[in-house]
Design a protein around this motif. Structure first.
Motif, short mmCIF file in Angstrom:
data_model
loop_
_atom_site.label_atom_id
_atom_site.label_comp_id
_atom_site.label_asym_id
_atom_site.label_seq_id
_atom_site.Cartn_x
_atom_site.Cartn_y
_atom_site.Cartn_z
N ARG A 16 7.82 -3.83 76.69
CA ARG A 16 7.99 -2.48 77.44
C ARG A 16 8.40 -2.50 78.88
O ARG A 16 6.68 -3.43 79.08
N THR A 33 17.22 4.80 82.88
CA THR A 33 17.09 5.59 81.99
C THR A 33 18.65 6.42 81.48
O THR A 33 18.62 6.85 80.40
N SER A 39 14.78 5.59 76.13
CA SER A 39 13.27 5.49 75.63
C SER A 39 12.60 4.01 75.15
O SER A 39 11.46 3.85 74.67
N THR A 40 13.04 3.24 74.46
CA THR A 40 12.13 2.32 73.62
C THR A 40 11.58 1.34 73.66
O THR A 40 11.29 0.84 73.06
N ASP A 43 8.96 2.45 79.66
CA ASP A 43 8.04 3.35 79.30
C ASP A 43 7.70 5.31 81.12
O ASP A 43 7.44 5.89 80.38
N ARG A 44 7.54 4.36 81.77
CA ARG A 44 7.59 5.12 82.61
C ARG A 44 7.66 5.02 84.62
O ARG A 44 7.97 3.46 84.67
#
Length: 155
Positions: A16, A33, A39-40, A43-44
């Motif tokens: 991730r 994104t 999204s898999t 993370d952020r």
């Protein structure tokens, strides 16, 4: 090299990703994104433009900022390591630089510092000097370089 390649490689390795960005203002996170299904893997993203946000959100030490400034490899390292410690991610790229216009005697326009933190590995840092090519071009080149660093970290 594209964001899609970065995500595919991370998915393959079960990694991730998180980002810690200053001068790019979230452009690396946005590139990742923009890809459906990100999204898999993603993370952020932390956008820490001010020194205070770097300290509060990523744990960059005030002493590091005072001694080296925000645009430095030590600051980029602490940004990346702080994001790695706080995110649900095994790979982080951090970016801090002078996109311009304007510069100082010690921090010329187009200087961008990167750090790559990967769980279980030493953090790598580097500085790229793009020169006074304009704010948009520095930010775009920095985003591309960050994606390339992420991809290379998964070879």
């Amino acid at each position: 090299m594209t964001a899609e390649e970065v995500l595919d490689r991370a998915r393959y390795w079960g990694l991730r990703i998180a980002t810690a960005e200053s001068c790019t203002g979230g452009m690396v996170a946005a590139a990742l994104t923009d890809v459906a299904g990100s999204s898999t893997v993603f993370d952020r993203g932390y956008v820490t433009y001010s020194n205070l946000s770097k300290m509060q959100m990523l744990g960059v030490r005030e002493e590091t900022l005072a001694a080296n400034g925000a645009v430095s490899e030590p600051t980029a390292r602490e940004m990346a390591e702080g994001a790695l410690a706080r995110a649900d991610a095994g790979l982080v790229v951090a970016i801090t630089g002078v996109a311009g216009p304007g510069s100082s005697e010690f921090k010329p326009e187009g200087r961008v510092c990167f750090a790559l933190a990967k769980a279980g590995h030493m953090t790598r840092t580097e500085t790229v000097h793009y020169g006074a090519i304009g704010r948009a071009k520095v930010r775009a080149a920095s985003t591309e370089h960050a994606l390339a660093l992420l991809l290379a970290a998964m070879d």
